[in-house]
Enzyme design. Structure first.
Site, PDB file in Angstrom:
ATOM      1  N   LEU A 155     -23.637   2.233 -19.327  1.00  0.00           N
ATOM      2  CA  LEU A 155     -23.213   2.256 -17.919  1.00  0.00           C
ATOM      3  C   LEU A 155     -22.008   1.346 -17.743  1.00  0.00           C
ATOM      4  O   LEU A 155     -21.998   0.216 -18.235  1.00  0.00           O
ATOM      5  CB  LEU A 155     -24.348   1.779 -17.009  1.00  0.00           C
TER       6      LEU A 155
ATOM      7  N   GLY B 213     -31.806  -0.533 -25.026  1.00  0.00           N
ATOM      8  CA  GLY B 213     -31.784  -1.926 -24.589  1.00  0.00           C
ATOM      9  C   GLY B 213     -30.677  -2.123 -23.575  1.00  0.00           C
ATOM     10  O   GLY B 213     -29.661  -1.412 -23.608  1.00  0.00           O
ATOM     11  N   GLY B 214     -30.872  -3.086 -22.659  1.00  0.00           N
ATOM     12  CA  GLY B 214     -29.843  -3.342 -21.652  1.00  0.00           C
ATOM     13  C   GLY B 214     -29.539  -2.082 -20.868  1.00  0.00           C
ATOM     14  O   GLY B 214     -30.427  -1.388 -20.389  1.00  0.00           O
ATOM     15  N   ASP B 215     -28.236  -1.756 -20.759  1.00  0.00           N
ATOM     16  CA  ASP B 215     -27.836  -0.537 -20.042  1.00  0.00           C
ATOM     17  C   ASP B 215     -27.389   0.544 -21.030  1.00  0.00           C
ATOM     18  O   ASP B 215     -26.581   1.401 -20.696  1.00  0.00           O
ATOM     19  CB  ASP B 215     -26.716  -0.853 -19.045  1.00  0.00           C
ATOM     20  N   GLU B 216     -27.931   0.480 -22.243  1.00  0.00           N
ATOM     21  CA  GLU B 216     -27.537   1.413 -23.293  1.00  0.00           C
ATOM     22  C   GLU B 216     -28.635   2.461 -23.510  1.00  0.00           C
ATOM     23  O   GLU B 216     -29.785   2.127 -23.778  1.00  0.00           O
ATOM     24  CB  GLU B 216     -27.268   0.651 -24.592  1.00  0.00           C
TER      25      GLU B 216
END
Length: 259
Positions: free
Chosen positions: A144, A184-187
């Site tokens: 994102l 993970g995260g925005d991945e």
């Protein structure tokens, strides 16, 4: 034939004493075990005088449930087999916990999508199948754009809601043969198991980009989010799942750097 049961038996199975007296233990058979299973059980009882293991049986209600059971052979004064004593516990709760733990180990707790571990495993299986059937696969890595700004300005709670909503929107795009994961995260990552040409992978990426054009609405905020995408193809770009992920990650980095 059954000659005695205790109160715990009644509570676990739902059978009353009069339901089982004089009957054979096959009354509780679940139908989940083959004849070999019971043959091995009696072989152990005959040779060692004891058997322990997991067995699925049936309650009076018809529900099939797992037990951990130990059966021992009792001999009379002449050394002849007189009785078998079975002691068991209901391990339904343990089985349920094992299932939940296995799910948690392979899924992202926020979006409930496959995590990196499960995604890598599925990618390896897909590539093995693709090699046998001589077909191509595509791996897309999504990130994102400017997600940190949303997290920093509106807080992690809104950031988490956005990630869940993005996951749900992406899931709505794909049918069978496509695996979506949050790494993970925005991945996020997408694996298309039958994608023989570059143009098909590009069309899939464009569908993802177009799906993000509609805003996400939280607490009166309209959030517009775009994505950067890196694409890696099997077999032209990589021959292993690890290399495919690495190449898609490199392509994603280049896409983000290019704006």
């Amino acid at each position: 034939q059954i000659v005695h049961v205790n109160r715990a038996f009644i509570e676990i199975t739902g059978y009353q004493v009069e339901d089982v007296m004089g009957h054979q233990p096959s009354l509780f058979k679940s139908g989940r075990h083959s004849p070999d299973f019971y043959e091995q059980m009696f072989r152990a009882l005959n040779q060692e005088g004891e058997w322990s293991g997991e067995i699925w049986n049936r309650r009076k209600s018809g529900e099939i449930y797992p037990q951990w059971q130990t059966i021992r052979v009792i001999h009379d004064d002449q050394g002849r087999v007189s009785h078998y004593v079975a002691v068991f516990s209901d391990i339904s709760a343990i089985k349920h916990s094992e299932h939940e733990l296995a799910h948690l180990a392979h899924h992202d707790p926020l979006t409930d999508l496959p995590n990196r571990l499960l995604f890598t495993d599925r990618a390896e299986q897909a590539l093995a199948s693709a090699q046998i059937h001589k077909r191509g696969c595509a791996l897309l890595m999504l990130d994102l754009d400017h997600f940190k700004i949303i997290n920093d300005s509106l807080g992690h709670n809104v950031g988490d809601q956005l990630l869940k909503a993005v996951g749900e929107r992406l899931q709505g795009l794909f049918g069978p043969g496509v695996t979506l994961a949050r790494l993970g995260g925005d991945e996020f990552a997408v694996l298309a198991e039958s994608c023989p040409q570059v143009v098909q992978a590009a069309a899939l990426a464009q569908r993802i980009i177009d799906s993000m054009k509609q805003p996400f609405v939280f607490n009166g905020h309209q959030l517009f989010v775009s994505v950067s995408i890196g694409i890696s193809l099997f077999p032209s770009d990589a021959l292993s799942a690890e290399q495919l992920l690495r190449n898609a990650d490199s392509a994603l980095f280049k896409a983000k750097s290019s704006g």
